[in-house]
Design an enzyme around this catalytic site. Structure first.
Site, PDB file in Angstrom:
ATOM      1  N   ASP A 176      -5.664  -2.322   2.109  1.00  0.00           N
ATOM      2  CA  ASP A 176      -4.339  -2.420   2.753  1.00  0.00           C
ATOM      3  C   ASP A 176      -3.228  -2.199   1.728  1.00  0.00           C
ATOM      4  O   ASP A 176      -2.208  -1.568   2.033  1.00  0.00           O
ATOM      5  CB  ASP A 176      -4.163  -3.788   3.416  1.00  0.00           C
ATOM      6  CG  ASP A 176      -5.196  -4.019   4.500  1.00  0.00           C
ATOM      7  OD1 ASP A 176      -5.671  -3.029   5.094  1.00  0.00           O
ATOM      8  OD2 ASP A 176      -5.541  -5.190   4.744  1.00  0.00           O
ATOM      9  N   THR A 224     -11.374   5.952   0.287  1.00  0.00           N
ATOM     10  CA  THR A 224     -11.260   5.054  -0.860  1.00  0.00           C
ATOM     11  C   THR A 224     -12.659   4.570  -1.239  1.00  0.00           C
ATOM     12  O   THR A 224     -13.513   4.343  -0.387  1.00  0.00           O
ATOM     13  CB  THR A 224     -10.318   3.867  -0.571  1.00  0.00           C
ATOM     14  OG1 THR A 224     -10.814   3.148   0.579  1.00  0.00           O
ATOM     15  CG2 THR A 224      -8.906   4.338  -0.281  1.00  0.00           C
TER      16      THR A 224
HETATM   17  O1  RIB Z   1      -8.055  -5.960   5.198  1.00  0.00           O
HETATM   18  C1  RIB Z   1      -7.991  -7.329   4.964  1.00  0.00           C
HETATM   19  C2  RIB Z   1      -7.620  -8.067   6.202  1.00  0.00           C
HETATM   20  O2  RIB Z   1      -8.647  -7.889   7.151  1.00  0.00           O
HETATM   21  C3  RIB Z   1      -7.466  -9.549   6.065  1.00  0.00           C
HETATM   22  O3  RIB Z   1      -6.161  -9.929   5.749  1.00  0.00           O
HETATM   23  C4  RIB Z   1      -7.932 -10.092   7.398  1.00  0.00           C
HETATM   24  O4  RIB Z   1      -6.887 -10.617   8.134  1.00  0.00           O
HETATM   25  C5  RIB Z   1      -8.586  -8.907   8.094  1.00  0.00           C
HETATM   26  O5  RIB Z   1      -7.815  -8.446   9.113  1.00  0.00           O
END
Ligand code: RIB
Ligand code: NA
Length: 317
Positions: A256, A222
């Protein structure tokens, strides 16, 4: 019971401060807003998949504390199954201290706490569910050996695997490549893993070829506002999947959101080309970037264009 998406991974309480810029070492600066949210890469990916309509289950560990109690409630509110989210009194719920600047960039320190106590015993208990899932997703905010074992279990049961080597570690066990159907990382993780610069699409092409050689099924790198690069095992030429320009307010958790969406598409549209899934996941993650926070910014199916859920391809690849 068959789950579309199972995540073996982390839960963190995000402690977020918004400030004009990130502080320098030794410096104190004023921020303009503080909030607490639900984060952790594993949980974030699971919640995004659930919001798109996947039947999801989380395997993780939180503390026997206020943050842990709240986290389990958050999963329930998000429709994520929590039978294998344990609570321990040996460590505190994982926490992430996050600073977000006016450009939407961030700096994060995580203290994994209870997440590190997730191990083989818990995986054995979850094995019947893991072996029947459609897709299993792992990251690196828990003990890496736990992630590797979960991916192996899935592979042995012919469950599709997505591995997100985040946060990246330089001495990643080479077995991780062999157990990943899709190996998905961002540009800085690709840089750390390959030892070469990944600052543009051309360099991402090269990095994807290097990662693929190590034995994974397909590679996705990405690239933030540049979208992503996809390289499939059967093909030798990587493809660039661009994404629409958005004004970034908070990019925390965008990766995510992308992976959660990818997992949803792999489970629900198993015959869709990977490029098409990546194109749609780009779109979902792009929405999350426009809103403050991590999970709070992840879109629900009902707020997204119907074409993202149709059988008709929207990618030009
Ligand atoms: O990828 C983002 C996340 O990375 C956040 O929510 C934080 O908790 C870290 O783990
Ligand atoms: Na966001």
């Amino acid at each position: 019971e068959v789950f579309d998406v199972m995540v073996v991974g982390s839960c963190m309480t995000d402690l977020v401060s918004q400030a004009v810029r990130l502080p320098k070492p030794g410096e104190t600066i004023h921020g303009h807003k503080f909030f607490i949210g639900f984060g952790g890469k594993g949980a974030n990916q699971c919640v995004q998949a659930a919001r798109l309509g996947a039947k999801t289950m989380m395997v993780g560990k939180v503390g026997k504390d206020f943050f842990g109690d709240n986290y389990i409630q958050n999963f329930k509110d998000s429709g994520v199954h929590t039978d294998f989210v344990g609570q321990t009194s040996e460590a505190a719920t994982g926490a992430a201290s996050i600073v977000v600047n006016d450009a939407g960039e961030n700096a994060i320190v995580i203290v994994a706490g209870a997440n590190m106590l997730l191990g083989s015993e818990e995986l054995q208990e979850a094995l019947p569910a893991i072996s029947h899932a459609k897709v299993l997703v792992c990251q690196l905010e828990i003990n890496p050996q736990t992630s590797l074992q979960a991916l192996r279990m899935a592979q042995e049961s012919k469950v599709k695997t997505i591995f997100n080597p985040s946060p990246a570690i330089p001495d990643l066990d080479p077995d991780f490549y062999r157990v990943s159907d899709v190996f998905c990382c961002n540009e800085s993780e690709a840089e750390l893993l390959t030892g070469s610069s990944v600052a543009n699409v051309e360099e991402a092409y090269q990095a994807s070829q290097e990662l693929l050689k190590r034995g994974c099924g397909s590679v996705i790198i990405t690239l933030g506002s540049q979208g992503c690069v996809v390289l499939k095992a059967q093909e030798f030429t990587p493809k660039h999947i661009p994404t629409a320009a958005v004004t970034a307010v908070d990019t925390t958790g965008a990766g995510d959101s992308f992976i959660g969406a990818l997992a949803f598409y792999m489970a629900h549209y198993s015959t869709m080309p990977l490029e098409e899934m990546a194109c749609r996941a780009n779109h979902v993650a792009g929405v999350s970037v426009k809103v403050v926070g991590t999970q709070t910014s992840f879109p629900f199916k009902k707020h997204l264009p119907a074409e993202l859920f149709s059988e008709q391809h929207i990618s030009s690849n």
